[in-house]
Scaffold this motif. Structure first.
Motif, PDB file in Angstrom:
ATOM      1  N   GLY A   1       8.165  -1.460  -2.153  1.00  0.00           N
ATOM      2  CA  GLY A   1       9.440  -1.402  -3.068  1.00  0.00           C
ATOM      3  C   GLY A   1       8.805  -1.424  -4.432  1.00  0.00           C
ATOM      4  N   GLY A   2       8.638  -2.485  -4.874  1.00  0.00           N
ATOM      5  CA  GLY A   2       8.012  -2.746  -6.339  1.00  0.00           C
ATOM      6  C   GLY A   2       7.255  -1.675  -7.119  1.00  0.00           C
TER       7      GLY A   2
ATOM      8  N   SER B   1       4.314  -4.120  -1.172  1.00  0.00           N
ATOM      9  CA  SER B   1       3.487  -3.821  -2.557  1.00  0.00           C
ATOM     10  C   SER B   1       2.258  -4.520  -2.829  1.00  0.00           C
TER      11      SER B   1
ATOM     12  N   LYS C   1      16.228  -0.628  -1.289  1.00  0.00           N
ATOM     13  CA  LYS C   1      17.300  -1.776  -0.995  1.00  0.00           C
ATOM     14  C   LYS C   1      17.772  -2.128  -2.476  1.00  0.00           C
TER      15      LYS C   1
ATOM     16  N   ARG D   1       5.181  -0.628   3.521  1.00  0.00           N
ATOM     17  CA  ARG D   1       6.759  -0.493   3.207  1.00  0.00           C
ATOM     18  C   ARG D   1       6.521  -1.159   1.441  1.00  0.00           C
TER      19      ARG D   1
ATOM     20  N   TYR E   1      16.310  -1.194  -6.107  1.00  0.00           N
ATOM     21  CA  TYR E   1      15.709  -2.284  -7.071  1.00  0.00           C
ATOM     22  C   TYR E   1      16.476  -2.239  -8.445  1.00  0.00           C
TER      23      TYR E   1
ATOM     24  N   TYR F   1      11.556  -7.848 -10.737  1.00  0.00           N
ATOM     25  CA  TYR F   1      12.416  -7.597  -9.570  1.00  0.00           C
ATOM     26  C   TYR F   1      13.918  -7.950  -9.856  1.00  0.00           C
TER      27      TYR F   1
HETATM   28  C1  LIG Z   1      11.750  -5.591   0.234  1.00  0.00           C
HETATM   29  C2  LIG Z   1      10.688  -5.692   1.455  1.00  0.00           C
HETATM   30  C3  LIG Z   1       9.702  -4.926   1.346  1.00  0.00           C
HETATM   31  C4  LIG Z   1       9.035  -4.406  -0.064  1.00  0.00           C
HETATM   32  O1  LIG Z   1       8.690  -5.392  -0.742  1.00  0.00           O
HETATM   33  P1  LIG Z   1       7.831  -5.192  -2.301  1.00  0.00           P
HETATM   34  O2  LIG Z   1       7.332  -6.462  -2.820  1.00  0.00           O
HETATM   35  O3  LIG Z   1       9.032  -4.860  -3.256  1.00  0.00           O
HETATM   36  O4  LIG Z   1       7.121  -3.729  -1.982  1.00  0.00           O
HETATM   37  C5  LIG Z   1       8.980  -4.691   2.320  1.00  0.00           C
HETATM   38  N1  LIG Z   1       8.912  -5.316   3.322  1.00  0.00           N
HETATM   39  C6  LIG Z   1      10.086  -5.877   3.621  1.00  0.00           C
HETATM   40  C7  LIG Z   1      10.664  -6.498   5.158  1.00  0.00           C
HETATM   41  C8  LIG Z   1      10.999  -6.295   2.509  1.00  0.00           C
HETATM   42  O5  LIG Z   1      12.471  -6.992   2.862  1.00  0.00           O
END
Ligand SMILES: *Cc1c(COP(=O)(O)O)cnc(C)c1O
Length: 372
Positions: free
Chosen positions: A225-226, A208, A48, A223, A52, A356
């Motif tokens: 991201g970071g 993360s 998303k 799930r 990042y 982030y």
């Molecule tokens: C953004 C998001 C993540 C990822 O979070 P990180 O801390 O970047 O790993 C996971 N789940 C949902 C629902 C999110 O909105």
């Protein structure tokens, strides 16, 4: 062709000196490291906010082996499909209107269902083709999700809908998984476990920090991201402390080096006072590029392999830096604002935010480059 190369030269000289270099090898390394950490769980690469801030298409290309992508907007799903990605793409807050359902079907996107309004749209949806659904449960963050009490009823309702695919993923999101001692996460895990007991379907709990600190929450999907970008939100720790590599280096160059006398004041509002006669560097980057104005004097930067600091206020196009320990520094020298040698988390701490927000904040004026 000489004409070509001079065109290219013109294009480069017209752009700003601020560059964000995205390290594709770091992205690939980080995905592999997440797989190790999450031992066997499928990995949703959360891309998303334009990956990042690293660039959606570029990131997805480097992470094409991810089991799914997570996005916040249907438009991002569309971009990923246009780029040829065929894996599952999950819209993390699902449809925002009844009309979104048709668009999600057209693009073959998975929908997170977290609210009664979305259930109603699905119930009224005449299209019989099954949509893949992730049922989001509020286990204690109190942002999105059905309350734990309602889960059996909502699940039964979804399972009975002909326009919902058979496999419903059960998901929740942590509020404080970055605090490894915080018992809120343990409570959330327990609330989720109780709410979903006996229900079929894969489980998806961890972000993360959950992957790093909460092995009990591994589930069937993570799930993440970071960590993909080498970023950590664990206070005082950077991604590298956990074996992840930063995927972005933000750099620019010195465009002036000036001599100051003791007592000279620097920058807007003249907040910084030279404590002695000294040399001051001016670097071509500022909040107009996404370098945070909130970064205080003393925020580190790297020049010629050494750490020095910004002085005075960050302005729109420029920052001023202390060259007292860099007698050889001159106009044209590279200045690294963050990257492998200077974690963005450290800069963020000096600006009262998290890494982030900084990587997400690069503006269009920054020239993006890639390396392997
Ligand atoms: C953004 C998001 C993540 C990822 O979070 P990180 O801390 O970047 O790993 C996971 N789940 C949902 C629902 C999110 O909105």
């Amino acid at each position: 062709m000489p004409g070509r190369s001079s065109e290219r030269r013109v294009a480069v000289s017209m752009s700003r000196l601020a560059t964000a270099t995205i390290h594709l090898g770091a992205l690939r390394h980080n995905l592999a490291r997440i797989r190790e950490h999450a031992s066997g769980a499928r990995v949703m690469a959360v891309v998303k906010a334009d990956g990042y801030g690293h660039g959606l298409e570029r990131v997805a290309r480097a992470l094409h082996e991810a089991d799914a992508f997570g996005v916040a907007a249907i438009a991002d799903g569309q971009r990923l499909r246009a780029a040829g990605h065929r894996q599952r793409i999950v819209v993390l807050s699902g449809p925002d209107s009844a009309g979104d359902l048709a668009e999600m079907r057209r693009l073959d996107l998975d929908a997170v269902i977290h609210h009664q309004s979305q259930l109603d749209w699905l119930a009224d949806d005449a299209d019989g083709r099954p949509l893949r659904v992730w049922l989001k449960i509020d286990s204690g963050m109190h942002r999105l999700g059905f309350p734990a009490m309602r889960v059996p009823e909502v699940h039964a309702r979804l399972a009975a809908m002909p326009n919902v695919a058979d496999e419903i993923v059960l998901m929740t999101h942590f509020a404080a998984s970055d605090e490894f001692e915080n018992c809120l996460t343990a409570r959330q895990i327990e609330t989720f476990r109780t709410a979903t007991e006996g229900l079929p379907g894969p489980r998806a709990l961890s972000n993360s920090a959950g992957v790093l600190g909460w092995p009990d929450a591994r589930g069937d999907w993570v799930r993440v991201g970071g960590l993909l970008y080498g970023l950590s939100v664990v206070e005082g720790r950077c991604g590298a402390d956990f074996g992840y590599c930063p995927a972005m280096t933000l750099g620019t160059r010195l465009i002036a080096v000036n001599d100051l006398h003791k007592g000279d004041r620097v920058g807007y509002a003249a907040t910084w006072l030279a404590p002695e006669d000294m040399r001051l560097g001016v670097a071509a980057i500022g909040y107009g590029d996404g370098y945070p104005r909130s970064a205080v004097a003393g925020t580190p930067v790297r020049i010629r392999g050494r750490t020095t600091q910004i002085v005075g206020r960050v302005s729109m196009d420029l920052v001023t830096v202390d060259l007292r320990d860099l007698p050889d520094a001159g106009v044209g020298d590279e200045v690294i604002l963050w990257g492998a040698e200077l974690p963005v988390e450290t800069v963020a701490a000096h600006a009262g935010t998290i890494g982030y927000e900084l990587t997400c904040g690069m503006t269009r004026r920054v020239l993006f480059m890639e390396d392997e």
